[in-house]
Design an enzyme around this catalytic site. Sequence first.
Site, PDB file in Angstrom:
ATOM      1  N   ILE A 143      -5.236   9.930  11.214  1.00  0.00           N
ATOM      2  CA  ILE A 143      -4.108  10.551  10.509  1.00  0.00           C
ATOM      3  C   ILE A 143      -4.681  11.228   9.261  1.00  0.00           C
ATOM      4  O   ILE A 143      -5.613  10.709   8.647  1.00  0.00           O
ATOM      5  CB  ILE A 143      -3.064   9.471  10.090  1.00  0.00           C
ATOM      6  CG1 ILE A 143      -2.610   8.618  11.290  1.00  0.00           C
ATOM      7  CG2 ILE A 143      -1.883  10.104   9.365  1.00  0.00           C
ATOM      8  CD1 ILE A 143      -1.731   9.310  12.305  1.00  0.00           C
TER       9      ILE A 143
ATOM     10  N   ARG B  31       0.186   5.589  -1.842  1.00  0.00           N
ATOM     11  CA  ARG B  31      -0.302   6.887  -1.363  1.00  0.00           C
ATOM     12  C   ARG B  31      -0.367   6.869   0.172  1.00  0.00           C
ATOM     13  O   ARG B  31      -0.068   5.843   0.795  1.00  0.00           O
ATOM     14  CB  ARG B  31      -1.670   7.217  -1.958  1.00  0.00           C
ATOM     15  CG  ARG B  31      -2.807   6.382  -1.412  1.00  0.00           C
ATOM     16  CD  ARG B  31      -4.158   6.859  -1.936  1.00  0.00           C
ATOM     17  NE  ARG B  31      -5.234   6.314  -1.126  1.00  0.00           N
ATOM     18  CZ  ARG B  31      -6.522   6.460  -1.390  1.00  0.00           C
ATOM     19  NH1 ARG B  31      -6.890   7.130  -2.459  1.00  0.00           N
ATOM     20  NH2 ARG B  31      -7.437   5.944  -0.593  1.00  0.00           N
TER      21      ARG B  31
ATOM     22  N   ASN C  65       1.149  -2.453   5.391  1.00  0.00           N
ATOM     23  CA  ASN C  65       0.385  -1.202   5.576  1.00  0.00           C
ATOM     24  C   ASN C  65      -0.915  -1.149   4.784  1.00  0.00           C
ATOM     25  O   ASN C  65      -1.843  -0.440   5.168  1.00  0.00           O
ATOM     26  CB  ASN C  65       1.307  -0.030   5.174  1.00  0.00           C
ATOM     27  CG  ASN C  65       0.537   1.237   4.871  1.00  0.00           C
ATOM     28  OD1 ASN C  65       0.136   1.973   5.780  1.00  0.00           O
ATOM     29  ND2 ASN C  65       0.300   1.512   3.584  1.00  0.00           N
TER      30      ASN C  65
ATOM     31  N   TYR D 156     -13.755  -3.416  10.463  1.00  0.00           N
ATOM     32  CA  TYR D 156     -12.442  -2.760  10.506  1.00  0.00           C
ATOM     33  C   TYR D 156     -11.760  -3.024  11.851  1.00  0.00           C
ATOM     34  O   TYR D 156     -10.589  -3.417  11.913  1.00  0.00           O
ATOM     35  CB  TYR D 156     -12.616  -1.261  10.270  1.00  0.00           C
ATOM     36  CG  TYR D 156     -11.333  -0.486  10.184  1.00  0.00           C
ATOM     37  CD1 TYR D 156     -10.555  -0.509   9.033  1.00  0.00           C
ATOM     38  CD2 TYR D 156     -10.883   0.277  11.270  1.00  0.00           C
ATOM     39  CE1 TYR D 156      -9.372   0.207   8.954  1.00  0.00           C
ATOM     40  CE2 TYR D 156      -9.700   0.998  11.194  1.00  0.00           C
ATOM     41  CZ  TYR D 156      -8.953   0.963  10.036  1.00  0.00           C
ATOM     42  OH  TYR D 156      -7.762   1.677   9.961  1.00  0.00           O
TER      43      TYR D 156
ATOM     44  N   ALA E 222     -12.357  -5.427  13.987  1.00  0.00           N
ATOM     45  CA  ALA E 222     -12.021  -6.850  14.122  1.00  0.00           C
ATOM     46  C   ALA E 222     -10.743  -7.163  13.340  1.00  0.00           C
ATOM     47  O   ALA E 222      -9.873  -7.908  13.800  1.00  0.00           O
ATOM     48  CB  ALA E 222     -13.177  -7.718  13.633  1.00  0.00           C
TER      49      ALA E 222
ATOM     50  N   GLY F 225       0.823  -1.213   0.000  1.00  0.00           N
ATOM     51  CA  GLY F 225       0.000   0.000   0.000  1.00  0.00           C
ATOM     52  C   GLY F 225       0.849   1.252   0.000  1.00  0.00           C
ATOM     53  O   GLY F 225       0.457   2.273   0.567  1.00  0.00           O
TER      54      GLY F 225
ATOM     55  N   VAL G  44      -2.699  -7.672  -2.377  1.00  0.00           N
ATOM     56  CA  VAL G  44      -2.102  -8.363  -1.228  1.00  0.00           C
ATOM     57  C   VAL G  44      -3.005  -9.452  -0.638  1.00  0.00           C
ATOM     58  O   VAL G  44      -2.599 -10.161   0.273  1.00  0.00           O
ATOM     59  CB  VAL G  44      -1.666  -7.375  -0.115  1.00  0.00           C
ATOM     60  CG1 VAL G  44      -0.484  -6.543  -0.569  1.00  0.00           C
ATOM     61  CG2 VAL G  44      -2.822  -6.491   0.341  1.00  0.00           C
TER      62      VAL G  44
HETATM   63  N1  LIG Z   1      -5.523   7.249   7.896  1.00  0.00           N
HETATM   64  C1  LIG Z   1      -5.837   6.980   9.143  1.00  0.00           C
HETATM   65  O1  LIG Z   1      -6.390   7.795   9.868  1.00  0.00           O
HETATM   66  C2  LIG Z   1      -5.514   5.610   9.704  1.00  0.00           C
HETATM   67  C3  LIG Z   1      -5.742   5.380  11.068  1.00  0.00           C
HETATM   68  C4  LIG Z   1      -5.458   4.126  11.596  1.00  0.00           C
HETATM   69  C5  LIG Z   1      -4.935   3.143  10.773  1.00  0.00           C
HETATM   70  N2  LIG Z   1      -4.714   3.387   9.452  1.00  0.00           N
HETATM   71  C6  LIG Z   1      -4.188   2.309   8.629  1.00  0.00           C
HETATM   72  O2  LIG Z   1      -3.036   2.745   7.933  1.00  0.00           O
HETATM   73  C7  LIG Z   1      -2.936   2.062   6.697  1.00  0.00           C
HETATM   74  C8  LIG Z   1      -2.796   3.054   5.555  1.00  0.00           C
HETATM   75  O3  LIG Z   1      -3.887   3.944   5.599  1.00  0.00           O
HETATM   76  P1  LIG Z   1      -3.983   5.235   4.649  1.00  0.00           P
HETATM   77  O4  LIG Z   1      -4.797   6.208   5.381  1.00  0.00           O
HETATM   78  O5  LIG Z   1      -2.652   5.616   4.151  1.00  0.00           O
HETATM   79  O6  LIG Z   1      -4.880   4.619   3.458  1.00  0.00           O
HETATM   80  P2  LIG Z   1      -4.946   4.997   1.914  1.00  0.00           P
HETATM   81  O7  LIG Z   1      -6.289   4.558   1.420  1.00  0.00           O
HETATM   82  O8  LIG Z   1      -4.535   6.416   1.688  1.00  0.00           O
HETATM   83  O9  LIG Z   1      -3.817   4.042   1.273  1.00  0.00           O
HETATM   84  C9  LIG Z   1      -3.964   2.641   1.289  1.00  0.00           C
HETATM   85  C10 LIG Z   1      -3.162   2.060   0.119  1.00  0.00           C
HETATM   86  O10 LIG Z   1      -3.374   0.620   0.171  1.00  0.00           O
HETATM   87  C11 LIG Z   1      -3.617   0.182  -1.169  1.00  0.00           C
HETATM   88  N3  LIG Z   1      -4.425  -1.052  -1.144  1.00  0.00           N
HETATM   89  C12 LIG Z   1      -5.694  -1.197  -0.704  1.00  0.00           C
HETATM   90  N4  LIG Z   1      -6.099  -2.467  -0.868  1.00  0.00           N
HETATM   91  C13 LIG Z   1      -5.054  -3.143  -1.436  1.00  0.00           C
HETATM   92  C14 LIG Z   1      -4.852  -4.486  -1.858  1.00  0.00           C
HETATM   93  N5  LIG Z   1      -5.813  -5.423  -1.754  1.00  0.00           N
HETATM   94  N6  LIG Z   1      -3.646  -4.814  -2.397  1.00  0.00           N
HETATM   95  C15 LIG Z   1      -2.676  -3.896  -2.531  1.00  0.00           C
HETATM   96  N7  LIG Z   1      -2.802  -2.606  -2.152  1.00  0.00           N
HETATM   97  C16 LIG Z   1      -3.982  -2.240  -1.611  1.00  0.00           C
HETATM   98  C17 LIG Z   1      -4.382   1.333  -1.831  1.00  0.00           C
HETATM   99  O11 LIG Z   1      -4.316   1.255  -3.256  1.00  0.00           O
HETATM  100  C18 LIG Z   1      -3.660   2.551  -1.261  1.00  0.00           C
HETATM  101  O12 LIG Z   1      -2.549   2.931  -2.058  1.00  0.00           O
HETATM  102  C19 LIG Z   1      -4.193   1.185   6.599  1.00  0.00           C
HETATM  103  O13 LIG Z   1      -3.877  -0.122   7.035  1.00  0.00           O
HETATM  104  C20 LIG Z   1      -5.145   1.854   7.560  1.00  0.00           C
HETATM  105  O14 LIG Z   1      -6.124   0.965   8.072  1.00  0.00           O
HETATM  106  C21 LIG Z   1      -5.003   4.603   8.894  1.00  0.00           C
END
Ligand SMILES: NC(=O)c1ccc[n+]([C@@H]2O[C@H](COP(=O)([O-])OP(=O)(O)OC[C@H]3O[C@@H](n4cnc5c(N)ncnc54)[C@H](O)[C@@H]3O)[C@@H](O)[C@H]2O)c1
Length: 266
Positions: free
Chosen positions: A196, A24, A98, A163, A165, A21, A72
Site C-alpha cells: 500500500i 499517519r 493497526n 515481520y 512471523a 497507529g 502499544v
Molecule cells: N504499507 C503497506 O504496504 C502495508 C502492507 C501490509 C501491511 N501493513 C500494515 O499496516 C499497518 C500500518 O502500516 P502503515 O504503512 O500505515 O505504517 P506507518 O509507518 O505509516 O504508520 C504506522 C503508525 O504506527 C505507529 N506506531 C508504531 N509503533 C508504535 C507503538 N509501539 N505504539 C504506538 N504506535 C506505534 C507509528 O507512529 C505510525 O503512526 C502496519 O501494521 C503494517 O504492518 C502495511
Amino acid sequence: MTDTVNPMAGRFSGQTALITGGGRGIGQEVALRLAAEGARLTIFDMNLEGAEETCARVKNAGGDARAWKVDVTSRDAVASAVKSAAAQFGGIDVLVNNAGIGWRIPFLDITDADWSKIIGTNLTSCFIVGQEVARVMVTKKHGRIVNVASINAHIGTDHQAAYAASKGGIVALTRVMAFELAPLGICVNAVSPGPIETALSAMNLTPVTRRAREERIPQGRLGKPGELAAAIAFLASPDASYINGTVLVVDGGLVSGGIREPKVPG
Ligand SMILES: NC(=O)c1ccc[n+]([C@@H]2O[C@H](COP(=O)([O-])OP(=O)(O)OC[C@H]3O[C@@H](n4cnc5c(N)ncnc54)[C@H](O)[C@@H]3O)[C@@H](O)[C@H]2O)c1
C-alpha cells in the site's frame, strides 16, 4: 478521502472506535473513514503529533476524536489509556489494531533486538490492546475487532522473517480470539494488505523493487490507503455481522496470482 463528517449518518453512528497507529498512513485513513461514517474516535500512537493531526482533521470536519500518546507494547500504558478512553466515551465498540513496524533484514543478520522489537510492536500489541479492549467490550456483550496483518503472513518473501512471523501470528491470534470471544458478543477478523502507498512502504521500496511488485500484482499497481480503509470499515461495521475469524486479503490479486506466461512475439 474527503474530510467530511456527518455524525448522524453512517454505519458507525453512535459508536466509538479505537485505532492504534492512527497518526499517519493506513491508520489515519481508517480514522477518517470511520469518522466520516459517524464514529467517535480514540487514537493511540507513539507519535502524538501525528495522532493530534488526525484528530484535528476529524474535528474540523465536525467529528469527535481524542489523541493519546501510547506505546502499544506497554501493558501499563495501554491498560490505563483504554480505561480512560472507555470512561470518556462510555465504552469501545470497534478496535482496529493497526500500529506496526517493519524493515528488511536478511535472515542471517536479524538480531535478537530486531526480532523482539518487530514481534513486540506488531504481534504482542494485538494481544495486549486486544485483551484490554475486549475486557471493556464484554461488559456490553458487543464489539468488533479488526487486526491488521499482511500478505507476508501468507506467502514467503525475502528479508522479512520477523515481520512475516509477526503477521502470521496475528492471523493465528485472530482465529483464536474470534473463537473464544464470539459467545461474548465480540467478532474478530483480520485484513492482509498487499503493498500500500504509505511512508512504511516508501521506506522499504526502491524504484526497482517497486516496479518488480507492480509487475507481479495482477491489478498492476500498489493499493491506496483508502482502499484498505474501506475493507477495514466493512469488517468493523454491522454489514459484516456474520463474519468472524476470517482474513480478508486486500492486495490487487497478488497472493492468489500465479506465474504469468511471457508474451510471445507474433
Ligand atoms: N504499507 C503497506 O504496504 C502495508 C502492507 C501490509 C501491511 N501493513 C500494515 O499496516 C499497518 C500500518 O502500516 P502503515 O504503512 O500505515 O505504517 P506507518 O509507518 O505509516 O504508520 C504506522 C503508525 O504506527 C505507529 N506506531 C508504531 N509503533 C508504535 C507503538 N509501539 N505504539 C504506538 N504506535 C506505534 C507509528 O507512529 C505510525 O503512526 C502496519 O501494521 C503494517 O504492518 C502495511
